[in-house]
Design an enzyme around this catalytic site. Sequence first.
Site, short mmCIF file in Angstrom:
data_model
loop_
_atom_site.label_atom_id
_atom_site.label_comp_id
_atom_site.label_asym_id
_atom_site.label_seq_id
_atom_site.Cartn_x
_atom_site.Cartn_y
_atom_site.Cartn_z
CG ASP A 75 -18.67 9.42 -75.62
OD1 ASP A 75 -19.13 9.97 -76.63
OD2 ASP A 75 -17.94 9.99 -74.78
CG ASP B 190 -14.82 13.55 -78.63
OD1 ASP B 190 -13.82 13.14 -79.23
OD2 ASP B 190 -15.69 14.28 -79.17
C1 BG6 Z 1 -18.94 15.11 -78.62
C2 BG6 Z 1 -18.19 16.06 -77.72
O1 BG6 Z 1 -18.26 13.90 -78.71
O2 BG6 Z 1 -19.04 15.66 -79.93
C3 BG6 Z 1 -18.85 17.43 -77.72
O3 BG6 Z 1 -18.20 15.54 -76.38
C4 BG6 Z 1 -18.94 17.93 -79.16
O4 BG6 Z 1 -18.12 18.32 -76.92
C5 BG6 Z 1 -19.70 16.92 -80.00
O5 BG6 Z 1 -19.60 19.20 -79.21
C6 BG6 Z 1 -19.81 17.33 -81.46
O6 BG6 Z 1 -18.54 17.28 -82.04
P1 BG6 Z 1 -18.19 17.71 -83.52
O7 BG6 Z 1 -16.86 17.05 -83.76
O8 BG6 Z 1 -19.26 17.15 -84.43
O9 BG6 Z 1 -18.14 19.19 -83.57
MG MG Z 2 -17.63 11.90 -74.16
#
Ligand code: BG6
Ligand code: MG
Length: 212
Positions: free
Chosen positions: A9, A11
């Site tokens: 993963d 984030d």
């Molecule tokens: C994930 C995060 O990696 O990505 C979430 O943990 C986030 O919090 C999701 O909503 C979608 O992200 P993005 O960048 O496509 O808005």
């Molecule tokens: Mg994460």
Amino acid sequence: MNVKGVIFDLDGVICFTDEYHYLAWKEMADGMGVYFDREINNRLRGVSRMASLDIILERYSGPALTDAEKESLAAKKNDIYRSLLSRMSPADLSDEVKLTLDALRAKGLKLAIGSSSKNAPFILERIGLAGYFDAISDGNNISRSKPDPEVFLKAAEFLGLAPAECLVVEDAIAGAEAGHAGGFEVACVGDASEAKAGDHNMSCFAQLLEVL
Ligand code: BG6
Ligand code: MG
């Protein structure tokens, strides 16, 4: 474990963009008078952008919003989020994470990203990891978000490996559930580790070198 690949993963595992998500959603929510705090933000971990918006709108009591209005709110949040992401640099990639990734690669393991984020390529570029991974599966190539296993199944497919040959590394409970639902062994850090959601619940990223 007969592991040939590791799917990370992004984030909360490779780098930390939580605060930026929080600040961007907070600005959007404040703009429409909707209550939002860090506890609600924790529920958004691993969840797609539109599903995150639905969670935030649980506190909204105004007139029903059309799909176009919801898209526009999500776009507004994303604009704020991307301007915050622009501040990131290779200094936002810790030595611990980079040295561990390099050590795993030196063991002959294939390395992939499995992230719900559509901004994954931009984040990887900002922290100096563009082109580093053998495969990237992210919010741009899936139609179902974690806890659905689609993002990890695609990552394994891109690596040319079976789920049983890959370890998933996650910080979100929804992500650990997605890994298990796809038939992967799961190693956790952060929140998911504290909740003992993984097969391996680690106190730090470098502990992967003991797992593998
Ligand atoms: C994930 C995060 O990696 O990505 C979430 O943990 C986030 O919090 C999701 O909503 C979608 O992200 P993005 O960048 O496509 O808005
Ligand atoms: Mg994460």
